[in-house]
Design an enzyme around this catalytic site. Sequence first.
Site, PDB file in Angstrom:
ATOM      1  N   ASN A  10       0.865  -1.190   0.000  1.00 11.69           N
ATOM      2  CA  ASN A  10       0.000   0.000   0.000  1.00 11.69           C
ATOM      3  C   ASN A  10       0.896   1.234   0.000  1.00 11.69           C
ATOM      4  OD1 ASN A  10      -1.817   2.042   0.473  1.00 11.69           O
ATOM      5  ND2 ASN A  10      -2.254   1.449   2.596  1.00 11.69           N
ATOM      6  N   TRP A  11       0.930   1.912  -1.123  1.00 15.02           N
ATOM      7  CA  TRP A  11       1.840   3.057  -1.252  1.00 15.02           C
ATOM      8  C   TRP A  11       1.292   4.354  -0.666  1.00 15.02           C
ATOM      9  CZ3 TRP A  11       4.150   2.685  -6.901  1.00 15.02           C
ATOM     10  CH2 TRP A  11       5.060   1.622  -6.934  1.00 15.02           C
ATOM     11  N   LYS A  12       0.033   4.354  -0.318  1.00 13.66           N
ATOM     12  CA  LYS A  12      -0.586   5.574   0.238  1.00 13.66           C
ATOM     13  C   LYS A  12      -0.329   6.762  -0.708  1.00 13.66           C
ATOM     14  CE  LYS A  12       0.248   3.462   4.658  1.00 13.66           C
ATOM     15  NZ  LYS A  12       0.277   3.590   6.097  1.00 13.66           N
ATOM     16  N   HIS A  98      -9.441   1.043   5.756  1.00 14.60           N
ATOM     17  CA  HIS A  98      -8.093   1.307   6.287  1.00 14.60           C
ATOM     18  C   HIS A  98      -8.216   2.343   7.415  1.00 14.60           C
ATOM     19  CE1 HIS A  98      -3.930   2.545   6.624  1.00 14.60           C
ATOM     20  NE2 HIS A  98      -3.595   1.457   5.948  1.00 14.60           N
ATOM     21  N   GLU A 100      -6.495   4.784   8.277  1.00 15.20           N
ATOM     22  CA  GLU A 100      -6.284   6.184   7.906  1.00 15.20           C
ATOM     23  C   GLU A 100      -7.548   6.778   7.293  1.00 15.20           C
ATOM     24  OE1 GLU A 100      -2.727   5.602   5.587  1.00 15.20           O
ATOM     25  OE2 GLU A 100      -1.634   5.092   7.412  1.00 15.20           O
ATOM     26  N   GLU A 173      -5.020  -4.978  11.006  1.00  8.60           N
ATOM     27  CA  GLU A 173      -4.019  -3.912  11.031  1.00  8.60           C
ATOM     28  C   GLU A 173      -4.162  -3.135  12.342  1.00  8.60           C
ATOM     29  OE1 GLU A 173      -2.300  -2.871   7.035  1.00  8.60           O
ATOM     30  OE2 GLU A 173      -4.015  -1.558   7.304  1.00  8.60           O
ATOM     31  N   GLY A 179       2.909   2.126  10.554  1.00  9.88           N
ATOM     32  CA  GLY A 179       3.865   3.222  10.335  1.00  9.88           C
ATOM     33  C   GLY A 179       4.679   3.574  11.563  1.00  9.88           C
ATOM     34  N   SER A 218       3.829  -2.328  10.123  1.00 13.07           N
ATOM     35  CA  SER A 218       5.296  -2.358  10.253  1.00 13.07           C
ATOM     36  C   SER A 218       5.917  -3.699   9.873  1.00 13.07           C
ATOM     37  CB  SER A 218       5.715  -1.948  11.676  1.00 13.07           C
ATOM     38  OG  SER A 218       5.342  -0.612  11.917  1.00 13.07           O
ATOM     39  N   GLY A 239       2.935  -1.279   4.165  1.00 12.01           N
ATOM     40  CA  GLY A 239       2.987   0.140   3.804  1.00 12.01           C
ATOM     41  C   GLY A 239       4.417   0.541   3.473  1.00 12.01           C
ATOM     42  N   GLY A 240       5.097   1.136   4.455  1.00  9.33           N
ATOM     43  CA  GLY A 240       6.423   1.720   4.255  1.00  9.33           C
ATOM     44  C   GLY A 240       7.402   0.828   3.504  1.00  9.33           C
TER      45      GLY A 240
END
Length: 259
Positions: A10-12, A98, A100, A173, A179, A218, A239-240
């Site tokens: 997931n590149w956001k 999600h 966010e 999640e 993150g 993470s 993600g990251g």
Amino acid sequence: MSENIYVIGNWKMNKHLHEVTDFFDQFNISLHDMFASDNSANIEIGVAPAAIHLPQLSDATNFSLVAQNIASEENGAYTGEISASMVAEYSRYVLVGHSERRMFFNESNDILIKKIMLAYKYNLIPIFCFGENLENREKGDYLSIIKQQIEKVIFPVFSSSVFLNQTLIVAYEPVWAIGTGKHASPEQISEVHDYARNLLIDNIGNIKGSVPILYGGSCNSQNAKSILEQKNVNGLLIGGASLDVDHFTKIIQIAHGLS
Ligand code: PEP
């Protein structure tokens, strides 16, 4: 048990077009090499770029496209929104729920239900995210929070038989792990995944196939193996670590080795 191992990045809101192009120039070669040596692996790779880059990547062959979001309305006067039917022209999956989106865009359970139903209407597979925040974790009431998140969105969708033939993917999640560099331990993940598995079997056990349960928060190449080895973990939402092509490829290699 589900057969595939899923590895979804997931590149956001990251990467400009030239960075997307650079990433995929290298990524395609790495995947080609990996699958040339063994194409029997049961692994499904997905990438969720910013929506504006989905058309650019629509000829992808070794991986699937994932949309980060769809509108909760079907079409019409909703400035700035992108509908499920538009996204479905490029994407196979869509993230729904999600943390966010729940936190920064106030997405309620009713909105998430509408998004999942629209996803199904246009042949997108929803990846429904759930997970407790730090306060819930510390208070020890995280399982009841998770139960509510699943029962308030997933059960109403499947309360009629209309969607029972559809595929559902869910992702645990924990908000405190997203993150933060602080992933949940294999034991913590195992407890929640076992709990979610039983909840889903008890309540929507008549859905087609078993529901893959992914973990996100993470994940990196150091912890991927121990997380993927847990019984009810069917994949990772990353993600990251998915932004770096070498790192993401390393995680895929680990999943490939376990598949
Ligand atoms: C995510 O946002 O879905 C996520 C898992 O992020 P990260 O891997 O960066 O914690």
